[in-house]
Write an enzyme that holds these catalytic residues in place. Structure first.
Site, PDB file in Angstrom:
ATOM      1  N   TYR A 305       0.837  -1.193   0.000  1.00 48.39           N
ATOM      2  CA  TYR A 305       0.000   0.000   0.000  1.00 48.39           C
ATOM      3  C   TYR A 305       0.879   1.253   0.000  1.00 48.39           C
ATOM      4  O   TYR A 305       1.883   1.341   0.688  1.00 48.39           O
ATOM      5  CB  TYR A 305      -0.997   0.027   1.163  1.00 48.39           C
ATOM      6  CG  TYR A 305      -0.456  -0.305   2.531  1.00 48.39           C
ATOM      7  CD1 TYR A 305      -0.431  -1.621   2.990  1.00 48.39           C
ATOM      8  CD2 TYR A 305      -0.003   0.697   3.385  1.00 48.39           C
ATOM      9  CE1 TYR A 305       0.055  -1.925   4.254  1.00 48.39           C
ATOM     10  CE2 TYR A 305       0.474   0.397   4.658  1.00 48.39           C
ATOM     11  CZ  TYR A 305       0.505  -0.918   5.079  1.00 48.39           C
ATOM     12  OH  TYR A 305       0.991  -1.222   6.318  1.00 48.39           O
ATOM     13  N   GLY A 320       7.407   1.213  13.949  1.00 48.12           N
ATOM     14  CA  GLY A 320       6.318   1.340  12.979  1.00 48.12           C
ATOM     15  C   GLY A 320       4.930   1.455  13.566  1.00 48.12           C
ATOM     16  O   GLY A 320       3.948   1.560  12.821  1.00 48.12           O
ATOM     17  N   HIS A 324      -4.036   5.656  15.556  1.00 49.54           N
ATOM     18  CA  HIS A 324      -4.582   6.552  14.533  1.00 49.54           C
ATOM     19  C   HIS A 324      -5.979   6.101  14.121  1.00 49.54           C
ATOM     20  O   HIS A 324      -6.401   4.966  14.394  1.00 49.54           O
ATOM     21  CB  HIS A 324      -3.663   6.616  13.305  1.00 49.54           C
ATOM     22  CG  HIS A 324      -3.520   5.306  12.562  1.00 49.54           C
ATOM     23  ND1 HIS A 324      -4.442   4.853  11.654  1.00 49.54           N
ATOM     24  CD2 HIS A 324      -2.536   4.364  12.608  1.00 49.54           C
ATOM     25  CE1 HIS A 324      -4.038   3.698  11.148  1.00 49.54           C
ATOM     26  NE2 HIS A 324      -2.890   3.372  11.723  1.00 49.54           N
ATOM     27  N   CYS A 342      -0.425  -1.241  14.046  1.00 53.44           N
ATOM     28  CA  CYS A 342      -0.962  -0.007  14.623  1.00 53.44           C
ATOM     29  C   CYS A 342      -2.242  -0.288  15.410  1.00 53.44           C
ATOM     30  O   CYS A 342      -2.863  -1.345  15.256  1.00 53.44           O
ATOM     31  CB  CYS A 342      -1.256   1.009  13.519  1.00 53.44           C
ATOM     32  SG  CYS A 342       0.235   1.655  12.725  1.00 53.44           S
ATOM     33  N   ASN A 344      -5.839   0.848  15.507  1.00 50.42           N
ATOM     34  CA  ASN A 344      -6.831   1.557  14.700  1.00 50.42           C
ATOM     35  C   ASN A 344      -8.011   1.988  15.556  1.00 50.42           C
ATOM     36  O   ASN A 344      -8.516   1.212  16.381  1.00 50.42           O
ATOM     37  CB  ASN A 344      -7.356   0.649  13.583  1.00 50.42           C
ATOM     38  CG  ASN A 344      -6.315   0.312  12.528  1.00 50.42           C
ATOM     39  OD1 ASN A 344      -6.584  -0.450  11.605  1.00 50.42           O
ATOM     40  ND2 ASN A 344      -5.112   0.853  12.645  1.00 50.42           N
TER      41      ASN A 344
END
Length: 395
Positions: A305, A320, A324, A342, A344
């Site tokens: 991506y 990393g 968010h 991450c 989410n």
């Protein structure tokens, strides 16, 4: 004939004495009072003055280190006047001791400069003596700069470490660098320095900082000999710890929880790193909020991506991981762990969290198969306290 010869010899001896008394030091033998003659003189002059002034650095010394103290001392008498001046003729700050036996400087010296001193004393025999001379400080082949973080005036979270960085050259003598570092806190806090890389030494408390702690950092590095260069300049910082806020993510719960002063203040549904793949877990460990970015770039060609932008991004490691928004993953938020590491959140929740966090707020991750590697920054809270203390150069 004989009388005339004796007068000439006496004059020659007097001239020799005057020549050596104008400039003397600890390294140039015992100084004499002005106009005095050596002990054992047979010319019929006055006996030698008792007072002797010495100086360190010695007269005409070269390559003097800038942190070396200047000391002008007298024996068999008391100092009556001392002046040390820089190349511009301005006085170097210093003071005579209460017993009037010595003078020392309170102002540090500059690199590559010549300093001049003049001292007078009155001997115990009521005879005056004086000393005049100069010395030159070193010009280092290399100076090494340092920076400090947090910088002046910031308010940061309770997990924020203090970092002194040497971005260009890593000090060879870490102990010398660390000895020059000073932390003052209100209230008092137990903590330790640790070298987290060759170029960086961090200070963290044993536990999180108490809320509202006032911190002053003094890195008195100017003139410090690192073994491979000298300190270029001092660096300082004054900053404040904010309120106590801790973020906790237990990955199997699919939720991010915010605690203020130890009490649960908010719970936000989340989708965390994929459970089945340790490479994609949100790794266990205590991290901190490192950055706050209204829009973050999450492009990662390795996983196929590019040009991926997410709002209200809060970096928690250099491995990393971020907190968010990810509305594209809305179906899994609060239900399944499907991210690449991450945390989410719904956009509204990410915005609410973004608005409340400070840089340095702790983020405690548990429940994953993988642990955060200590090679990732900021890694200070990944070390147990005893291990952390062992990483000091002064242990």
């Amino acid at each position: 004939m004989r009388a005339g010869r004796r007068t000439i010899v006496g004059a020659f001896l007097l001239a020799s004495v005057l020549a050596v008394t104008g400039c003397s030091s600890t390294e140039s033998g015992s100084p004499l009072g002005v106009g005095d003659k050596p002990t054992g003189d047979t010319s019929g002059g006055e006996p030698q003055a008792k007072a002797k002034i010495t100086a360190d650095p010695a007269v005409d010394a070269k390559d003097v280190e800038v942190l070396k103290p200047i000391k002008i001392s007298v024996t068999e008498g008391q100092l009556t006047d001392v002046s040390v001046t820089n190349p511009e003729g301005k006085p170097v700050a210093g003071a005579v001791a209460a017993d009037k036996l010595s003078w020392t400087n309170s102002e540090r010296l500059g690199y590559g400069k010549t300093y001049t001193y003049a001292a007078k004393a009155m001997g115990s025999d009521n005879k005056p003596v004086e000393l005049k001379g100069s010395f030159t400080t070193m010009t280092p082949a290399k100076t090494i700069r340092a920076t400090v973080n947090p910088t002046d005036g910031q308010t940061v979270g309770v997990g924020m470490p203090i970092s002194v960085n040497f971005p260009d050259v890593a000090p060879k003598d870490r102990a010398a660098a660390e000895k020059a570092l000073k932390i003052e806190t209100t209230p008092k806090v137990e903590g330790s320095w640790a070298w987290v890389s060759p170029n960086k030494v961090d200070f963290r408390p044993k536990e999180y900082w108490p809320a509202n702690t006032k911190i002053t950092v003094s890195a008195n590095l100017y003139g410090v000999n690192y073994g491979n260069g000298y300190g270029k300049a001092d660096v300082t910082s004054k900053f404040t710890i904010g309120r106590n806020l801790v973020i906790k993510v237990n990955t199997p719960e699919h939720a991010l929880k915010v605690f203020k002063n130890g009490a649960l203040a908010a719970t936000y549904p989340s989708s965390n790193g994929k459970d089945a793949d340790p490479e994609l877990n949100t790794p266990n460990g205590t991290l901190i909020v490192m950055t706050r970015e209204p829009v973050g770039d999450f492009s990662n060609p390795k996983y196929g991506y590019t040009n991926v932008k997410k709002k209200w991004s809060m970096r928690i490691s250099n491995h990393g991981e971020y907190l968010h928004e990810n509305e594209e993953n809305r179906a899994n938020i609060g239900k399944n762990n499907t991210s690449h590491g991450c945390v989410n959140l719904y956009e509204a929740d990410a915005k609410a969290l973004f608005d409340m966090v400070l840089i340095g707020d702790p983020v405690e991750v548990t429940g994953s198969k993988a642990n955060m590697p200590t090679t990732s920054e900021v890694n200070d809270w990944l070390y147990p306290w005893d291990k952390w203390k062992s990483m000091s150069a002064l242990k």
